[in-house]
Design a protein around this motif. Structure first.
Motif, PDB file in Angstrom:
ATOM      1  N   PRO A 158      -4.377   3.687  -1.059  1.00  0.00           N
ATOM      2  CA  PRO A 158      -4.594   2.595  -0.095  1.00  0.00           C
ATOM      3  C   PRO A 158      -3.295   2.000   0.419  1.00  0.00           C
ATOM      4  O   PRO A 158      -3.215   1.579   1.580  1.00  0.00           O
ATOM      5  N   LEU A 159      -2.276   1.975  -0.446  1.00  0.00           N
ATOM      6  CA  LEU A 159      -0.985   1.442  -0.012  1.00  0.00           C
ATOM      7  C   LEU A 159      -0.379   2.305   1.084  1.00  0.00           C
ATOM      8  O   LEU A 159       0.158   1.789   2.077  1.00  0.00           O
ATOM      9  N   SER A 160      -0.480   3.623   0.928  1.00  0.00           N
ATOM     10  CA  SER A 160       0.076   4.524   1.941  1.00  0.00           C
ATOM     11  C   SER A 160      -0.702   4.424   3.251  1.00  0.00           C
ATOM     12  O   SER A 160      -0.108   4.418   4.330  1.00  0.00           O
ATOM     13  N   LEU A 161      -2.043   4.331   3.160  1.00  0.00           N
ATOM     14  CA  LEU A 161      -2.843   4.176   4.374  1.00  0.00           C
ATOM     15  C   LEU A 161      -2.482   2.883   5.098  1.00  0.00           C
ATOM     16  O   LEU A 161      -2.329   2.856   6.322  1.00  0.00           O
ATOM     17  N   CYS A 162      -2.360   1.804   4.321  1.00  0.00           N
ATOM     18  CA  CYS A 162      -2.057   0.490   4.891  1.00  0.00           C
ATOM     19  C   CYS A 162      -0.686   0.477   5.562  1.00  0.00           C
ATOM     20  O   CYS A 162      -0.548   0.089   6.723  1.00  0.00           O
ATOM     21  N   MET A 163       0.339   0.920   4.832  1.00  0.00           N
ATOM     22  CA  MET A 163       1.707   0.823   5.338  1.00  0.00           C
ATOM     23  C   MET A 163       1.961   1.802   6.476  1.00  0.00           C
ATOM     24  O   MET A 163       2.745   1.510   7.385  1.00  0.00           O
ATOM     25  N   ARG A 164       1.299   2.962   6.458  1.00  0.00           N
ATOM     26  CA  ARG A 164       1.478   3.923   7.551  1.00  0.00           C
ATOM     27  C   ARG A 164       0.947   3.341   8.857  1.00  0.00           C
ATOM     28  O   ARG A 164       1.625   3.386   9.881  1.00  0.00           O
ATOM     29  N   LEU A 165      -0.266   2.791   8.822  1.00  0.00           N
ATOM     30  CA  LEU A 165      -0.854   2.214  10.032  1.00  0.00           C
ATOM     31  C   LEU A 165      -0.077   0.983  10.485  1.00  0.00           C
ATOM     32  O   LEU A 165       0.296   0.861  11.660  1.00  0.00           O
ATOM     33  N   PHE A 166       0.193   0.073   9.556  1.00  0.00           N
ATOM     34  CA  PHE A 166       0.918  -1.161   9.878  1.00  0.00           C
ATOM     35  C   PHE A 166       2.323  -0.857  10.391  1.00  0.00           C
ATOM     36  O   PHE A 166       2.764  -1.397  11.411  1.00  0.00           O
TER      37      PHE A 166
END
Length: 262
Positions: A177-185
């Protein structure tokens, strides 16, 4: 003239900070502390969802099963079929029950990323929004794994291929979830900063052209990447043991039975 570059730098910095700031609107007091329950990103997200619901209602009115189909229905069916084939290729038949969620999420992220064309701040510019979406995605992945393998079977999957990697697999519950969040953001924020710098240097024509790229193409690209990775995670969670692994397990069990009989 000496202070002109400094003034330009300060103006650009203040403009960036203003655009990156998420304004708070409504608060609720809990335990003596004021907590914001409505901010700019939440309000814009609600607006986007309301518009999408209205569009869905208007576009799906008077659909036919037989007879002459309208161009609107033909285009809708073509788009849905393409999306369905895309997700079936990743998820397989067993995972198609989650395709509707992935489609809805992709449409929402795409709409959120391009909302800047209408003078609103994209909700995906807020790490709270991208973080919540990433957390929801991973919760769905874990639910899919439990439904496919059972609670015990899903827990055992963390110890594959060998038990020693279990801590690493458990860490992925946070890493994914951290990678999904930071990639999009990060991509949305990066695109915004680049656009603001270009506007400061070349204020005419070029920003309009690049805005079409960052707000449209890159916006939909980030939506595609988000749902594609989520689909991959779901497929990994629901994946069954292959036949070779089942044969090996049966062989090991047979050997244990022979030793016990001896």
């Amino acid at each position: 003239m000496i202070f002109t570059p400094i003034n330009m730098k300060l103006d650009l910095q203040s403009e960036l900070l203003e655009q990156l700031e998420i304004h708070d609107y409504k608060y609720v007091t809990i335990g003596g502390k004021e907590i914001c329950w409505l901010d700019e990103s939440t309000l814009v997200s609600w607006i986007i969802m309301a518009v999408l619901i209205v569009l869905a209602f208007l576009l799906t009115r008077n659909l036919k099963v037989e007879g002459k189909l309208s161009k609107r229905q033909l285009i809708l069916e073509m788009c849905y079929t393409k999306l369905e084939d895309f997700f079936r290729g990743i998820l397989g038949e067993g995972g198609m029950k989650y395709a509707w969620w992935l489609m809805s999420t992709g449409i929402f992220i795409g709409a959120s990323n391009m909302i800047g064309l209408f003078g609103m701040k994209p909700p995906t510019k807020s790490i709270q929004v991208t973080g919540a979406m990433a957390l929801t995605s991973i919760i769905l992945v874990e639910i899919a794994g439990i439904r496919a393998k059972g609670f015990g079977g899903h827990l055992k999957s963390f110890a594959k291929p060998v038990a020693i990697v279990a801590p690493i697999n458990l860490m992925e519950l946070v890493i994914k979830p951290l990678s999904l969040c930071m990639r999009l953001f990060g991509n949305i924020i990066g695109a915004f900063i680049i656009m603001e710098l270009i506007k400061a240097v070349v204020p005419v024509f070029l920003p309009t052209v690049l805005s079409l790229y960052f707000d449209l193409f890159d916006g939909f690209l980030q939506a595609y990447i988000f749902v594609f990775l989520t689909a991959i995670y779901i497929q990994e969670a629901i994946e069954k043991e292959d036949e070779g692994e089942k044969v090996k397990k049966k062989a090991r069990k047979a050997k244990k039975l022979k030793k016990a009989d001896a």
